[in-house]
Design a protein around this motif. Structure first.
Motif, PDB file in Angstrom:
ATOM      1  N   LEU A 139    -101.509 112.953  -8.359  1.00  0.00           N
ATOM      2  CA  LEU A 139    -102.656 113.509  -9.077  1.00  0.00           C
ATOM      3  C   LEU A 139    -102.298 114.830  -9.766  1.00  0.00           C
ATOM      4  CD1 LEU A 139    -105.611 112.821  -6.587  1.00  0.00           C
ATOM      5  CD2 LEU A 139    -104.793 111.410  -8.476  1.00  0.00           C
ATOM      6  N   SER A 140    -101.497 115.659  -9.075  1.00  0.00           N
ATOM      7  CA  SER A 140    -101.064 116.927  -9.676  1.00  0.00           C
ATOM      8  C   SER A 140    -100.212 116.676 -10.916  1.00  0.00           C
ATOM      9  CB  SER A 140    -100.263 117.748  -8.659  1.00  0.00           C
ATOM     10  OG  SER A 140    -101.057 118.074  -7.548  1.00  0.00           O
ATOM     11  N   SER A 141     -99.418 115.609 -10.876  1.00  0.00           N
ATOM     12  CA  SER A 141     -98.564 115.296 -12.031  1.00  0.00           C
ATOM     13  C   SER A 141     -99.401 114.938 -13.260  1.00  0.00           C
ATOM     14  CB  SER A 141     -97.618 114.143 -11.700  1.00  0.00           C
ATOM     15  OG  SER A 141     -98.321 112.914 -11.587  1.00  0.00           O
ATOM     16  N   VAL A 142    -100.604 114.396 -13.021  1.00  0.00           N
ATOM     17  CA  VAL A 142    -101.502 114.067 -14.142  1.00  0.00           C
ATOM     18  C   VAL A 142    -101.862 115.343 -14.897  1.00  0.00           C
ATOM     19  CG1 VAL A 142    -103.797 113.223 -14.766  1.00  0.00           C
ATOM     20  CG2 VAL A 142    -102.443 112.001 -13.064  1.00  0.00           C
ATOM     21  N   TRP A 143    -102.175 116.418 -14.147  1.00  0.00           N
ATOM     22  CA  TRP A 143    -102.517 117.695 -14.781  1.00  0.00           C
ATOM     23  C   TRP A 143    -101.328 118.243 -15.560  1.00  0.00           C
ATOM     24  CZ3 TRP A 143    -107.273 119.585 -15.261  1.00  0.00           C
ATOM     25  CH2 TRP A 143    -108.261 119.075 -14.415  1.00  0.00           C
ATOM     26  N   GLY A 144    -100.134 118.133 -14.960  1.00  0.00           N
ATOM     27  CA  GLY A 144     -98.943 118.621 -15.645  1.00  0.00           C
ATOM     28  C   GLY A 144     -98.668 117.864 -16.931  1.00  0.00           C
ATOM     29  N   ILE A 145     -98.751 116.526 -16.859  1.00  0.00           N
ATOM     30  CA  ILE A 145     -98.480 115.689 -18.037  1.00  0.00           C
ATOM     31  C   ILE A 145     -99.519 115.942 -19.128  1.00  0.00           C
ATOM     32  CG2 ILE A 145     -98.437 113.300 -18.880  1.00  0.00           C
ATOM     33  CD1 ILE A 145     -97.327 112.544 -16.060  1.00  0.00           C
ATOM     34  N   SER A 146    -100.797 116.003 -18.735  1.00  0.00           N
ATOM     35  CA  SER A 146    -101.858 116.218 -19.730  1.00  0.00           C
ATOM     36  C   SER A 146    -101.746 117.603 -20.351  1.00  0.00           C
ATOM     37  CB  SER A 146    -103.239 116.038 -19.085  1.00  0.00           C
ATOM     38  OG  SER A 146    -103.461 117.017 -18.102  1.00  0.00           O
ATOM     39  N   ALA A 147    -101.356 118.584 -19.539  1.00  0.00           N
ATOM     40  CA  ALA A 147    -101.233 119.954 -20.046  1.00  0.00           C
ATOM     41  C   ALA A 147    -100.121 120.066 -21.091  1.00  0.00           C
ATOM     42  CB  ALA A 147    -100.960 120.916 -18.889  1.00  0.00           C
ATOM     43  N   VAL A 148     -99.017 119.350 -20.852  1.00  0.00           N
ATOM     44  CA  VAL A 148     -97.888 119.410 -21.784  1.00  0.00           C
ATOM     45  C   VAL A 148     -98.154 118.568 -23.037  1.00  0.00           C
ATOM     46  CG1 VAL A 148     -95.452 118.816 -22.101  1.00  0.00           C
ATOM     47  CG2 VAL A 148     -96.202 119.900 -19.975  1.00  0.00           C
ATOM     48  N   THR A 149     -98.705 117.362 -22.841  1.00  0.00           N
ATOM     49  CA  THR A 149     -98.889 116.455 -23.984  1.00  0.00           C
ATOM     50  C   THR A 149    -100.110 116.791 -24.825  1.00  0.00           C
ATOM     51  OG1 THR A 149    -100.096 114.895 -22.563  1.00  0.00           O
ATOM     52  CG2 THR A 149     -97.730 114.528 -22.842  1.00  0.00           C
ATOM     53  N   GLY A 150    -101.130 117.425 -24.230  1.00  0.00           N
ATOM     54  CA  GLY A 150    -102.366 117.719 -24.956  1.00  0.00           C
ATOM     55  C   GLY A 150    -102.163 118.490 -26.251  1.00  0.00           C
ATOM     56  N   PRO A 151    -101.537 119.690 -26.198  1.00  0.00           N
ATOM     57  CA  PRO A 151    -101.332 120.449 -27.438  1.00  0.00           C
ATOM     58  C   PRO A 151    -100.464 119.714 -28.448  1.00  0.00           C
ATOM     59  CG  PRO A 151    -101.002 121.844 -25.504  1.00  0.00           C
ATOM     60  CD  PRO A 151    -101.105 120.437 -25.004  1.00  0.00           C
ATOM     61  N   LEU A 152     -99.433 119.008 -27.962  1.00  0.00           N
ATOM     62  CA  LEU A 152     -98.539 118.295 -28.880  1.00  0.00           C
ATOM     63  C   LEU A 152     -99.243 117.119 -29.550  1.00  0.00           C
ATOM     64  CD1 LEU A 152     -95.270 118.295 -26.728  1.00  0.00           C
ATOM     65  CD2 LEU A 152     -95.856 119.800 -28.632  1.00  0.00           C
ATOM     66  N   LEU A 153    -100.027 116.361 -28.749  1.00  0.00           N
ATOM     67  CA  LEU A 153    -100.792 115.246 -29.316  1.00  0.00           C
ATOM     68  C   LEU A 153    -101.828 115.750 -30.308  1.00  0.00           C
ATOM     69  CD1 LEU A 153    -101.507 112.767 -26.361  1.00  0.00           C
ATOM     70  CD2 LEU A 153    -100.294 112.268 -28.488  1.00  0.00           C
ATOM     71  N   GLY A 154    -102.495 116.851 -29.950  1.00  0.00           N
ATOM     72  CA  GLY A 154    -103.496 117.431 -30.852  1.00  0.00           C
ATOM     73  C   GLY A 154    -102.878 117.820 -32.178  1.00  0.00           C
ATOM     74  N   GLY A 155    -101.717 118.489 -32.119  1.00  0.00           N
ATOM     75  CA  GLY A 155    -101.018 118.878 -33.344  1.00  0.00           C
ATOM     76  C   GLY A 155    -100.577 117.675 -34.148  1.00  0.00           C
ATOM     77  N   PHE A 156    -100.085 116.626 -33.459  1.00  0.00           N
ATOM     78  CA  PHE A 156     -99.639 115.404 -34.145  1.00  0.00           C
ATOM     79  C   PHE A 156    -100.800 114.719 -34.868  1.00  0.00           C
ATOM     80  CE2 PHE A 156     -99.343 110.749 -33.971  1.00  0.00           C
ATOM     81  CZ  PHE A 156     -98.222 110.542 -34.767  1.00  0.00           C
ATOM     82  N   PHE A 157    -101.926 114.548 -34.169  1.00  0.00           N
ATOM     83  CA  PHE A 157    -103.084 113.872 -34.775  1.00  0.00           C
ATOM     84  C   PHE A 157    -103.575 114.619 -36.010  1.00  0.00           C
ATOM     85  CE2 PHE A 157    -104.116 111.892 -30.441  1.00  0.00           C
ATOM     86  CZ  PHE A 157    -103.567 110.669 -30.805  1.00  0.00           C
ATOM     87  N   VAL A 158    -103.597 115.958 -35.905  1.00  0.00           N
ATOM     88  CA  VAL A 158    -104.104 116.764 -37.016  1.00  0.00           C
ATOM     89  C   VAL A 158    -103.141 116.719 -38.206  1.00  0.00           C
ATOM     90  CG1 VAL A 158    -104.557 119.138 -37.763  1.00  0.00           C
ATOM     91  CG2 VAL A 158    -105.540 118.293 -35.627  1.00  0.00           C
ATOM     92  N   ASP A 159    -101.846 116.875 -37.939  1.00  0.00           N
ATOM     93  CA  ASP A 159    -100.866 116.957 -39.032  1.00  0.00           C
ATOM     94  C   ASP A 159    -100.546 115.601 -39.655  1.00  0.00           C
ATOM     95  OD1 ASP A 159    -100.680 119.674 -38.803  1.00  0.00           O
ATOM     96  OD2 ASP A 159     -98.896 119.665 -37.534  1.00  0.00           O
TER      97      ASP A 159
END
Length: 491
Positions: A139-159
């Motif tokens: 469960l802790s790994s979910v927070w780590g993965i989401s924390a790392v991928t969130g900003p990158l995915l957000g930037g990818f979707f926008v750009d």
């Protein structure tokens, strides 16, 4: 009671982790996309409400949904939560204006208020005490993965695509989690009569929402000495007092107030409140600085947040080892020092320093959050017996979420107020207002402003965000003082 067959448990766990991922990634992925959203929809003044609305309904209902799950069972509350979350996501993706987006985020926050406690509760139901330590790592790994991928995915979707995809991505993943729990999770609910503190939820929603309006709009659209502000202050105060009195007199309160008499819980919760404000201040407004003032892309803005997202899970893992060696108080103090270092870096942030400087501030904030949050959970759980452990842990989550909701409003109010002052003191007064700041967040719109207008608006945004970061330094200092009040003697 556990009615799930052992062979189904991996599928239930996968569904729960998927739902947790959606709720966990929501903050960072939307933060990175927000400059593009507000550039498209306009109304920069409502920027902070997109975060405050989600956090408000999340915080106000998380304890209520936890209580409902004890009465109705985990499964129906989980399914209701994910349905609300997906409805909110669809409405957010289709939102034609900022006002509609804020309403959609209110609905999405309701869903998240059910998802987060249900995910951890379901895991507790289907795994034994001996197995939970290992599962907690997943469960802790979910927070780590989401924390790392969130900003990158957000930037990818926008750009590469467009900002609505930030919300559309929730639909297929959410449906998978819904089907997984619907098909594979079987439970038998004991028919036991339990009271549900709906009245307490109403009082806290009234108290917090009226305070949010004051913090965001006070001094701007609502003058401080206006009748409206006076009425809102009265409503917030009366609602909060009524909440406290109500919680004291009922048998099964939403937030048991006796927990606050325990020193370690009191100061852990107070610190979580202020660190919640710090967290939202960084994640909400750093992308606006990187894109609007530094004139960098959404992907670069995402990178500056990713360092915080990396620092947090790494520091949380480290905290687990430090707790055994030096105790939770010293570990928390190390986290408090890291928060202050990060806030000092942000207080010196300027366009000349570049994204790497901003990313270093994010990293220290992430390390501070990881060290303190892990220490607080351990200290709180050591301070109470098994019967109170769940609600004591939930109270800490509640305080951090309330802190984030109020922080988004307070810091957003500071930013809007400073922007308004800079515009009024320039020759642009009467031609541009705070909402013109939207146009800084997209290159083609920025060029259409004209050199002088862009310069003034950038100065306003830069100085407004500088005030926000000074506010973060004050909050980090207060957090450190609270940490020093944690008891020296540990159980």
């Amino acid at each position: 009671m556990d009615g799930t067959k052992p062979r189904n448990r991996p599928l239930v766990l996968a569904s729960v982790m998927l739902a947790m991922f959606l709720a966990a990634i929501e903050a960072t992925i939307v933060s990175t996309a927000m400059p593009s959203i507000v550039a498209d929809l306009g109304n920069f003044r409502l920027y902070s409400w997109v975060f405050s609305a989600y956090l408000l309904t999340n915080a106000a209902t998380v304890l209520l949904f936890g209580r409902l799950a004890d009465v109705l069972g985990r499964k129906p509350i989980f399914l209701i939560g994910i349905s609300l979350f997906l409805i909110g996501a669809i409405l957010s993706a289709l939102a034609p204006t900022m006002s509609v987006l804020i309403v959609a985020r209110l609905i999405q926050g309701l869903g998240a208020g059910a998802l987060m406690p249900m995910a951890t509760t379901i895991v507790g139901d289907i795994y034994s005490k001996e197995e939970r330590a290992k599962i907690q790592g997943y469960l802790s790994s979910v927070w780590g993965i989401s924390a790392v991928t969130g900003p990158l995915l957000g930037g990818f979707f926008v750009d590469v695509l467009s900002w609505p995809y930030v919300f559309w991505m929730n639909i297929p993943l959410g449906l998978l989690a819904f089907i997984g729990i619907m098909v594979f999770f079987k439970e038998e609910v004991e028919s036991k009569k339990r009271s549900i503190d709906v009245v307490g939820s109403v009082w806290i929603i009234l108290a917090i929402s009226s305070l949010l309006i004051i913090l965001v709009e006070g001094g701007g659209r609502l003058p401080w000495l206006s009748i409206e502000v006076s009425l809102l202050i009265s409503l917030s105060t009366i609602s909060f007092v009524a909440f406290v009195f109500h919680e004291r007199k009922i048998e099964e309160p939403m937030l048991p107030l006796h927990l606050w008499s325990i020193r370690s819980i009191r100061f852990a919760n107070l610190t979580s409140f202020t660190t919640g404000m710090i967290l939202i201040g960084v994640s909400s407004y750093l992308p606006a600085f990187v894109q609007g003032v530094m004139e960098r892309s959404a992907t670069v803005a995402g990178f500056t947040l990713t360092t915080m997202s990396i620092g947090w899970p790494v520091a949380s893992t480290l905290a687990g080892r430090l707790l055994l060696r030096i105790g939770y108080r010293r570990t928390s103090i190390m986290g408090g020092v890291s928060l202050i270092i990060g806030a000092i870096i942000f207080s010196f942030l300027s366009p000349n320093h570049g994204p790497l400087f901003a990313a270093s501030g994010s990293l220290f904030i992430g390390i501070g959050m990881g060290l303190t949050s892990t220490s607080f959970i351990v200290s709180i759980q050591n301070a109470v017996d098994w019967k109170s452990r769940g609600i004591a842990t939930a109270s800490n989550m509640f305080m951090r979420t309330i802190g984030s909701a109020l922080g988004a409003a307070l810091l957003g109010g500071l930013l809007n107020s400073r922007l308004e002052t800079v515009i009024q003191q320039s020759e642009l007064s009467g031609t541009f207002d705070v909402n013109a700041t939207n146009r800084l967040l997209r290159e083609e719109d920025r060029e259409s402003l004209g050199e002088r207008a862009a310069e003034v608006l950038q100065e306003g945004l830069s100085s407004g965000l500088h005030m926000v970061y000074i506010g973060l330094l004050v909050l980090a200092s207060v957090s450190f003082l609270f940490i020093l009040q944690l008891p020296k003697k540990e159980d």
